[in-house]
Design a protein around this motif. Sequence first.
Motif, PDB file in Angstrom:
ATOM      1  N   PHE A  70      11.595   0.028  21.379  1.00  0.00           N
ATOM      2  CA  PHE A  70      10.731   0.841  22.092  1.00  0.00           C
ATOM      3  C   PHE A  70       9.270   0.049  22.071  1.00  0.00           C
ATOM      4  O   PHE A  70       8.793   0.078  21.089  1.00  0.00           O
ATOM      5  CB  PHE A  70      10.610   2.269  21.932  1.00  0.00           C
ATOM      6  CG  PHE A  70       9.633   3.142  22.567  1.00  0.00           C
ATOM      7  CD1 PHE A  70       9.952   3.313  24.002  1.00  0.00           C
ATOM      8  CD2 PHE A  70       8.775   3.981  21.930  1.00  0.00           C
ATOM      9  CE1 PHE A  70       8.990   4.137  24.811  1.00  0.00           C
ATOM     10  CE2 PHE A  70       7.870   4.721  22.593  1.00  0.00           C
ATOM     11  CZ  PHE A  70       8.053   4.677  24.198  1.00  0.00           C
ATOM     12  N   GLU A  71       8.642  -0.215  23.295  1.00  0.00           N
ATOM     13  CA  GLU A  71       7.574  -0.986  23.394  1.00  0.00           C
ATOM     14  C   GLU A  71       6.293  -0.035  23.645  1.00  0.00           C
ATOM     15  O   GLU A  71       6.547   0.351  25.106  1.00  0.00           O
ATOM     16  CB  GLU A  71       7.575  -2.184  24.186  1.00  0.00           C
ATOM     17  CG  GLU A  71       6.503  -3.083  24.170  1.00  0.00           C
ATOM     18  CD  GLU A  71       6.805  -4.521  25.224  1.00  0.00           C
ATOM     19  OE1 GLU A  71       7.409  -5.502  24.599  1.00  0.00           O
ATOM     20  OE2 GLU A  71       6.685  -4.167  26.400  1.00  0.00           O
ATOM     21  N   VAL A  72       5.237  -0.017  23.237  1.00  0.00           N
ATOM     22  CA  VAL A  72       4.287   0.998  23.726  1.00  0.00           C
ATOM     23  C   VAL A  72       3.085   0.187  24.137  1.00  0.00           C
ATOM     24  O   VAL A  72       2.622  -0.414  23.101  1.00  0.00           O
ATOM     25  CB  VAL A  72       4.006   1.901  22.405  1.00  0.00           C
ATOM     26  CG1 VAL A  72       2.796   3.095  22.681  1.00  0.00           C
ATOM     27  CG2 VAL A  72       5.115   2.557  21.949  1.00  0.00           C
ATOM     28  N   GLU A 100       8.658  11.255  24.059  1.00  0.00           N
ATOM     29  CA  GLU A 100       7.888  10.099  23.173  1.00  0.00           C
ATOM     30  C   GLU A 100       8.570  10.335  21.791  1.00  0.00           C
ATOM     31  O   GLU A 100       8.738   9.249  21.073  1.00  0.00           O
ATOM     32  CB  GLU A 100       6.516  10.435  23.185  1.00  0.00           C
ATOM     33  CG  GLU A 100       5.522   9.671  22.378  1.00  0.00           C
ATOM     34  CD  GLU A 100       4.156  10.278  22.006  1.00  0.00           C
ATOM     35  OE1 GLU A 100       3.251   9.207  21.755  1.00  0.00           O
ATOM     36  OE2 GLU A 100       4.196  11.119  22.164  1.00  0.00           O
ATOM     37  N   ALA A 103      12.043   8.669  21.890  1.00  0.00           N
ATOM     38  CA  ALA A 103      11.949   7.209  21.647  1.00  0.00           C
ATOM     39  C   ALA A 103      11.387   6.964  20.122  1.00  0.00           C
ATOM     40  O   ALA A 103      12.048   6.037  19.309  1.00  0.00           O
ATOM     41  CB  ALA A 103      10.865   6.742  22.498  1.00  0.00           C
ATOM     42  N   TYR A 104      10.531   7.499  19.302  1.00  0.00           N
ATOM     43  CA  TYR A 104      10.022   7.161  18.217  1.00  0.00           C
ATOM     44  C   TYR A 104      11.167   7.224  17.147  1.00  0.00           C
ATOM     45  O   TYR A 104      11.290   6.455  16.203  1.00  0.00           O
ATOM     46  CB  TYR A 104       8.783   7.789  17.826  1.00  0.00           C
ATOM     47  CG  TYR A 104       7.550   7.693  18.339  1.00  0.00           C
ATOM     48  CD1 TYR A 104       7.358   6.151  19.232  1.00  0.00           C
ATOM     49  CD2 TYR A 104       6.596   8.410  18.636  1.00  0.00           C
ATOM     50  CE1 TYR A 104       6.248   5.942  19.750  1.00  0.00           C
ATOM     51  CE2 TYR A 104       5.524   8.169  19.356  1.00  0.00           C
ATOM     52  CZ  TYR A 104       5.139   6.950  19.906  1.00  0.00           C
ATOM     53  OH  TYR A 104       3.976   6.412  20.676  1.00  0.00           O
ATOM     54  N   ALA A 107      14.606   4.972  18.501  1.00  0.00           N
ATOM     55  CA  ALA A 107      14.731   3.335  18.506  1.00  0.00           C
ATOM     56  C   ALA A 107      14.863   2.642  17.319  1.00  0.00           C
ATOM     57  O   ALA A 107      14.588   3.115  16.434  1.00  0.00           O
ATOM     58  CB  ALA A 107      13.241   3.111  19.137  1.00  0.00           C
ATOM     59  N   ILE A 110      10.145  -0.169  16.954  1.00  0.00           N
ATOM     60  CA  ILE A 110       8.879   0.112  17.738  1.00  0.00           C
ATOM     61  C   ILE A 110       7.901  -0.788  17.700  1.00  0.00           C
ATOM     62  O   ILE A 110       7.415  -1.291  16.614  1.00  0.00           O
ATOM     63  CB  ILE A 110       8.170   1.554  17.158  1.00  0.00           C
ATOM     64  CG1 ILE A 110       9.393   2.736  17.225  1.00  0.00           C
ATOM     65  CG2 ILE A 110       7.071   1.831  18.126  1.00  0.00           C
ATOM     66  CD1 ILE A 110       8.771   4.103  16.300  1.00  0.00           C
ATOM     67  N   VAL A 121       2.862   7.269  15.202  1.00  0.00           N
ATOM     68  CA  VAL A 121       4.259   7.607  15.062  1.00  0.00           C
ATOM     69  C   VAL A 121       4.531   8.352  13.986  1.00  0.00           C
ATOM     70  O   VAL A 121       5.321   9.534  14.059  1.00  0.00           O
ATOM     71  CB  VAL A 121       5.055   6.331  14.934  1.00  0.00           C
ATOM     72  CG1 VAL A 121       6.647   6.765  14.781  1.00  0.00           C
ATOM     73  CG2 VAL A 121       4.882   5.294  16.267  1.00  0.00           C
ATOM     74  N   ARG A 129       8.731   4.899  10.320  1.00  0.00           N
ATOM     75  CA  ARG A 129       9.541   4.163  11.216  1.00  0.00           C
ATOM     76  C   ARG A 129       9.151   2.952  11.145  1.00  0.00           C
ATOM     77  O   ARG A 129       7.980   2.351  10.870  1.00  0.00           O
ATOM     78  CB  ARG A 129       9.675   4.863  12.806  1.00  0.00           C
ATOM     79  CG  ARG A 129       9.951   6.221  12.731  1.00  0.00           C
ATOM     80  CD  ARG A 129      11.122   6.617  12.525  1.00  0.00           C
ATOM     81  NE  ARG A 129      11.932   5.882  13.682  1.00  0.00           N
ATOM     82  CZ  ARG A 129      12.963   4.945  13.608  1.00  0.00           C
ATOM     83  NH1 ARG A 129      13.309   4.524  12.343  1.00  0.00           N
ATOM     84  NH2 ARG A 129      13.605   4.535  14.528  1.00  0.00           N
ATOM     85  N   VAL A 131       7.425   0.185  12.583  1.00  0.00           N
ATOM     86  CA  VAL A 131       6.428  -0.098  13.745  1.00  0.00           C
ATOM     87  C   VAL A 131       5.935  -1.457  13.538  1.00  0.00           C
ATOM     88  O   VAL A 131       5.211  -1.746  12.377  1.00  0.00           O
ATOM     89  CB  VAL A 131       5.464   1.046  13.779  1.00  0.00           C
ATOM     90  CG1 VAL A 131       4.384   0.859  14.823  1.00  0.00           C
ATOM     91  CG2 VAL A 131       6.105   2.395  13.873  1.00  0.00           C
TER      92      VAL A 131
END
Length: 343
Positions: A70-72, A100, A103-104, A107, A110, A121, A129, A131
Motif C-alpha cells: 500500500f503506497e501512500v 485507510e 489498507a494499513y 497490506a 506500507i 499508521v 506495521r 512502514v
Amino acid sequence: MKIVWLKTLKYTVAKSPRRILGWLHFEWNLLFLDKAKLPRPDVIVVSSLSLFTILNGLLLRRKYKCRLVFEVRDIWPLTIIEEGGFNKDNIFVRALSFLEKTAYKRADVIIGTMPNLAEHVKKETGLDRPVFCIPMGVSEDHLSETKPLADDYQSTFFSKPKFRIVHAGTIGITNALEPFFQAAEALKDHSDIEFLMVGDGALKPHFQKVYGHLPNLVFAPKVSRDRVQSVLVNADILYFSVYPSKVWDYGQSLNKVIDYMLAGKPIVASYSGYPSMINEADCGVYVPAGDVDSLVACILDMKSKSPGDRNDMGMRGRRWLLEERNYPKLAKGYMDAIFERRH
C-alpha cells in the motif's frame, strides 16, 4: 514492462463529484478487466489516491497469492479534514477512514513519501506495521534539461543588484503565501531587499491588489518547467510555506523543496511540521508557519551572512539531494522494502 490503461470518467475540477465517480469507474473497470493474458505478479502495488483500490488489491492478492504493498502519497482522509473543511463524521470521510485503516492493517508493506508516516499508521491502527519512507527523487538529468530564460525576462526581473527572496510556484489558496507578502510589507523600507513572486494562480490578482503598491515586491510571470532552475539560481533565498496542519506532523517530500535544493540556494520555510530534508542537509531554516516576525528576523539574518556562507549553505542542499535522493538509491530502497530484504 506491460502497461494497461483503463479509461475512466474525466474531470477538470479536483473538488468535484466527477472525481469520485472517476475513482469508482476505475475500480469497476479493474474488477472486470480480463487478467488472463497478464503476467502473474510477484507484488501488487496499490498507490493512493484512490483509497478504493485497496479493495481490488486485496482481491488480487488472494487470487495470485502474492504480496500487497500500500503506497501512500497523500494521507487521506486527514488531508480533506484538515485542508478541505470536511467534518470527520461526514459519511464519505468515514468510508475513506474505513478503507485507510483496512489498507494499513492488511497490506504486507506500507510505503509513503512522508518520513513520519509510521506514527500516523500506529495512531490509526494501534499496531506497529512495516512502514517505509521512499520519498520523491531527483536526477542530474534534470539539470541538463534546463533552458535559459529569455533575455527580456532576465533583464526585467534580475538585472538590478538586490538581495532577492524568491517564491516560485502556484499562487493559490493552499500555498499559505500571506507571510511572504507581510514580510515584504515589514521590510518595505529596506531598498536593497526585493521579494519576487514568480508564477500564477487564483489568488494572484488578490495579492496584487492588496500588496502591489509595495516598492520592494515584484510579480513575475510563470515560466515553463524546464526554465524553473534558471529562475531559482538568481535568488539569494528561496521561500516556501504551508498552513499549520496535522498533515505536516508526518513530514513532507514536496517537489518544490526538491527544486529549491537542486538550485543550490539557501531555503527559508514557514513550516511547523515534522522536519526533514532542509534540516538534514543543513541548507536552510524552518520558521514557525504563519509567524511573520520570525520570518523577517530570519531574512535579515540570512542577509547578514557573507555570500560565501550562503553559497556553502545552498550547495550543501544540492549535494545532499543528489546523494540521498537519487533514483538508483530510492529504487533499491523500494525493492528492499517490498521484498523484505535485510542487510
